[in-house]
Design a protein around this motif. Structure first.
Motif, mmCIF file in Angstrom:
data_model
loop_
_atom_site.group_PDB
_atom_site.id
_atom_site.type_symbol
_atom_site.label_atom_id
_atom_site.label_comp_id
_atom_site.label_asym_id
_atom_site.label_seq_id
_atom_site.Cartn_x
_atom_site.Cartn_y
_atom_site.Cartn_z
ATOM 1 N N GLU A 21 -39.845 43.079 31.823
ATOM 2 C CA GLU A 21 -39.615 41.740 31.358
ATOM 3 C C GLU A 21 -40.300 40.737 32.413
ATOM 4 O O GLU A 21 -41.130 39.790 31.928
ATOM 5 C CB GLU A 21 -38.076 41.407 31.592
ATOM 6 N N LYS A 22 -40.570 40.816 33.613
ATOM 7 C CA LYS A 22 -41.408 40.067 34.451
ATOM 8 C C LYS A 22 -42.862 40.371 34.312
ATOM 9 O O LYS A 22 -43.419 39.364 34.175
ATOM 10 C CB LYS A 22 -41.042 40.582 36.033
ATOM 11 N N ARG A 24 -44.310 41.307 31.334
ATOM 12 C CA ARG A 24 -44.908 41.067 29.927
ATOM 13 C C ARG A 24 -44.937 39.313 29.781
ATOM 14 O O ARG A 24 -45.681 38.843 29.172
ATOM 15 C CB ARG A 24 -43.461 41.204 29.077
ATOM 16 N N LYS A 25 -44.480 38.759 30.782
ATOM 17 C CA LYS A 25 -44.941 37.203 30.841
ATOM 18 C C LYS A 25 -46.306 36.993 31.493
ATOM 19 O O LYS A 25 -46.852 35.868 31.360
ATOM 20 C CB LYS A 25 -43.729 36.534 31.500
ATOM 21 N N PRO A 32 -48.173 34.307 26.737
ATOM 22 C CA PRO A 32 -46.728 34.823 27.677
ATOM 23 C C PRO A 32 -45.673 35.382 26.991
ATOM 24 O O PRO A 32 -44.642 35.720 27.302
ATOM 25 C CB PRO A 32 -46.422 33.321 28.329
ATOM 26 N N ASN A 33 -45.798 35.561 25.593
ATOM 27 C CA ASN A 33 -44.677 36.018 24.851
ATOM 28 C C ASN A 33 -44.879 37.299 24.417
ATOM 29 O O ASN A 33 -44.338 37.789 23.296
ATOM 30 C CB ASN A 33 -44.354 35.041 23.538
ATOM 31 N N ARG A 36 -41.957 43.419 25.105
ATOM 32 C CA ARG A 36 -41.708 44.360 26.111
ATOM 33 C C ARG A 36 -42.340 45.567 25.505
ATOM 34 O O ARG A 36 -43.060 46.218 26.060
ATOM 35 C CB ARG A 36 -40.201 44.756 26.068
ATOM 36 N N THR A 39 -46.151 45.183 26.011
ATOM 37 C CA THR A 39 -46.470 45.521 27.632
ATOM 38 C C THR A 39 -46.347 46.693 27.894
ATOM 39 O O THR A 39 -47.374 47.232 28.695
ATOM 40 C CB THR A 39 -45.305 44.563 28.322
#
Length: 64
Positions: A21-22, A24-25, A32-33, A36, A39
């Motif tokens: 989650e961290k 992926r931004k 930035p969207n 997951r 990523t």
């Protein structure tokens, strides 16, 4: 509905999920969207490029 011939599912420990989650931004600065799933795909592909074909040499043969 998901096409099961193209996709599989994995389960992650909550701690790993939070890390994804961290990541992926920041993984793609201009988007930035990033999902997951995307990523994880990006990170796996980066690691495979680093191996540069060595994963085949380390593969263990099984009788399955």
């Amino acid at each position: 509905m998901t096409d099961t011939s193209k996709f599989k599912n994995v389960s992650l420990p909550l701690e790993t999920y939070d890390k994804v989650e961290k990541l992926r931004k920041v993984i793609i600065p201009d988007d930035p969207n990033t999902s997951r799933s995307k990523t994880v795909t990006i990170l796996v592909n980066r690691e495979l490029r680093k191996l540069n074909g060595r994963e085949r040499k380390n593969r263990v043969k099984t009788n399955s």
